[in-house]
Design an enzyme around this catalytic site. Structure first.
Site, PDB file in Angstrom:
ATOM      1  CB  SER A  48      -0.903   0.013   1.237  1.00 46.72           C
ATOM      2  OG  SER A  48      -0.117   0.276   2.396  1.00 46.72           O
ATOM      3  CG  ASP A  81      -3.967  -2.740  -1.488  1.00 49.47           C
ATOM      4  OD1 ASP A  81      -4.913  -2.906  -2.281  1.00 49.47           O
ATOM      5  OD2 ASP A  81      -4.083  -2.863  -0.240  1.00 49.47           O
ATOM      6  CD  GLU A 133     -12.483   0.027  -4.855  1.00 50.97           C
ATOM      7  OE1 GLU A 133     -11.314  -0.301  -4.604  1.00 50.97           O
ATOM      8  OE2 GLU A 133     -13.321   0.325  -3.977  1.00 50.97           O
ATOM      9  N   GLY A 211     -11.419  -6.068   1.179  1.00 47.21           N
ATOM     10  CA  GLY A 211     -12.073  -6.140   2.491  1.00 47.21           C
ATOM     11  C   GLY A 211     -12.524  -7.544   2.851  1.00 47.21           C
ATOM     12  CB  SER A 213      -9.894  -9.546   7.104  1.00 50.89           C
ATOM     13  OG  SER A 213      -8.551  -9.386   6.692  1.00 50.89           O
ATOM     14  CB  ILE A 254      -6.493 -11.433   3.401  1.00 56.69           C
ATOM     15  CG1 ILE A 254      -7.725 -12.141   2.798  1.00 56.69           C
ATOM     16  CG2 ILE A 254      -6.373 -11.721   4.902  1.00 56.69           C
ATOM     17  CD1 ILE A 254      -7.611 -13.641   2.704  1.00 56.69           C
TER      18      ILE A 254
HETATM   19  P1  13P Z   1      -9.207  -6.270   5.008  1.00 57.45           P
HETATM   20  O1  13P Z   1      -9.185  -5.014   5.805  1.00 57.45           O
HETATM   21  O2  13P Z   1     -10.530  -6.944   5.098  1.00 57.45           O
HETATM   22  O3  13P Z   1      -8.100  -7.193   5.326  1.00 57.45           O
HETATM   23  O4  13P Z   1      -9.034  -5.853   3.457  1.00 57.45           O
HETATM   24  C1  13P Z   1      -7.766  -5.618   2.918  1.00 57.45           C
HETATM   25  C2  13P Z   1      -7.828  -4.982   1.575  1.00 57.45           C
HETATM   26  O5  13P Z   1      -8.845  -4.918   0.921  1.00 57.45           O
HETATM   27  C3  13P Z   1      -6.552  -4.460   1.043  1.00 57.45           C
HETATM   28  O6  13P Z   1      -6.734  -3.803  -0.175  1.00 57.45           O
HETATM   29  O1  G3H Z   2      -6.966  -1.588   2.129  1.00 57.93           O
HETATM   30  C1  G3H Z   2      -6.027  -1.191   2.776  1.00 57.93           C
HETATM   31  C2  G3H Z   2      -5.011  -2.145   3.272  1.00 57.93           C
HETATM   32  O2  G3H Z   2      -5.500  -2.840   4.373  1.00 57.93           O
HETATM   33  C3  G3H Z   2      -3.717  -1.446   3.527  1.00 57.93           C
HETATM   34  O3  G3H Z   2      -3.809  -0.646   4.662  1.00 57.93           O
HETATM   35  O4  G3H Z   2      -3.132   1.618   3.850  1.00 57.93           O
HETATM   36  O5  G3H Z   2      -3.000   1.006   6.285  1.00 57.93           O
HETATM   37  O6  G3H Z   2      -1.391   0.011   4.637  1.00 57.93           O
HETATM   38  P1  G3H Z   2      -2.772   0.584   4.878  1.00 57.93           P
HETATM   39 ZN    ZN Z   3      -8.636  -2.813  -0.326  1.00 60.96          ZN
END
Ligand code: 13P
Ligand code: G3H
Ligand code: ZN
Length: 316
Positions: A48, A81, A133, A211, A213, A254
């Site tokens: 990210s 990401d 997206e 999302g 998890s 995840i």
């Molecule tokens: P979670 O917060 O559900 O793990 O999602 C992670 C995600 O979508 C990263 O892009």
């Molecule tokens: O969707 C976001 C990911 O969980 C990454 O999170 O931006 O805090 O690294 P972050």
């Molecule tokens: Zn995400």
């Protein structure tokens, strides 16, 4: 071996989903590679914008290059990401990332198309693939009326138009999930009806579920028993991943669950070892627990055991 997400999706489509796991440091990287090799799974490393700036953007790159040497049998994609336009160009120019996500989902449809189109042109010129997206993830509360909730989900007709106009290689869809540990307040869940409509309009096109998890309740209970305060945390039922895969989801993101593993391991360890101040014993416990966590996720995703088949396909 670093490959593109497109190569991984071609093998997975309709059968299983590839785990896309975020990393931020050395211990996660080691656990990630070990867990995927233990379960013989191809995978996607997600970085990210926050992870890139946690220390220095080149640090994670260096870790991944080294891991590729330490674990020569691993097959994985390196993916940005939730990138903005500027970060996408930086990753494209770096020559390291095999895939980027441009997230302009907060913009109106036309602006999202225009930004995504520009990133696709720049990325494709260098052989890099693009995830985009459409729709908005986020907590859909139980009291929200159906019309309002649906407005945030990906519109299947718009999805088809968006893919045609942008030329993106995969599409992240909003089908009821949200980021973080507090996804659902009650009985909401994945909107398979919306997903099925999107797949009908985009047959064979790889879809992405963010999302995802699961926020395992036993993990939350252990964290809270060791001093944590995570009340009402709830996630996606991992037994539903395979159904999503059959409906065209090839990538499942995840991150939060990995953070929960980190939190549980560290809270419990320091509670049991208050005398300890060496960072390596706990680091070893974390790497081992993280590897177990990854291997378990891959069983749910169906990616476990697919590594050799993917290698054969890549050999041609
Ligand atoms: P979670 O917060 O559900 O793990 O999602 C992670 C995600 O979508 C990263 O892009
Ligand atoms: O969707 C976001 C990911 O969980 C990454 O999170 O931006 O805090 O690294 P972050
Ligand atoms: Zn995400």
């Amino acid at each position: 071996m670093i490959v593109t997400t497109k190569q991984l999706f071609a093998h997975a489509y309709g059968k299983y989903a590839i785990g896309a796991y975020n990393i931020n440091n050395l211990e996660q990287t080691m656990g990630l590679f070990r867990g995927n090799l233990d379960s013989q799974a191809p995978f996607i490393i997600q970085i990210s914008k926050g992870a890139r700036s946690y220390t220095h953007k080149l640090m994670l790159e260096g870790l991944i290059r080294s891991a590729d040497e330490v674990f020569p049998n691993a097959i994985f994609a390196v993916h940005l990401d939730h990138g903005d336009e500027e970060t996408c160009y930086d990753c494209i120019e770096s020559g390291f990332y095999s895939s980027v996500m441009i997230d302009a989902s907060h913009e109106d449809f036309e602006t999202n198309v225009a930004i995504t189109r520009r990133v696709v042109e720049a990325a494709h010129a260098k052989g890099i693939v693009v995830e985009a997206e459409l729709g908005q993830l986020g907590g859909v509360e139980e009291h929200v009326k159906v019309d309002e909730a649906n407005a945030k989900l990906t519109d299947p007709d718009q999805a088809k138009k968006f893919v045609e106009l942008t030329g993106c290689d995969s599409l992240a869809c909003a089908i009821g999930t949200s980021h973080g540990a507090f996804k659902f307040t009650g009985t909401q869940g994945l909107r398979f009806d919306v997903l099925a409509e999107i797949q009908k309009r985009l047959p064979g096109f790889p879809l992405v579920m963010h999302g995802s998890s699961s926020v395992p309740q036993e993990e939350v209970a252990r964290i809270n028993a060791a001093g944590g305060k995570l009340k009402g945390a709830k996630g996606v039922d991992a037994t539903q991943f395979r159904r999503a895969a059959e409906l065209g989801v090839t990538k499942i993101n995840i991150d939060t669950d990995g953070r929960l593993v980190w939190t549980r391991v560290h809270r419990e360890y320091f509670l049991e070892h208050p005398e300890n101040f060496d960072l390596r014993p706990i680091g070893k416990v974390f790497m081992s627990e993280y590897a177990k966590f990854i291997a378990q996720k891959n069983e749910y995703l169906g990616s476990a055991g697919q590594l050799e088949a993917v290698r054969q396909v890549l050999k041609g």
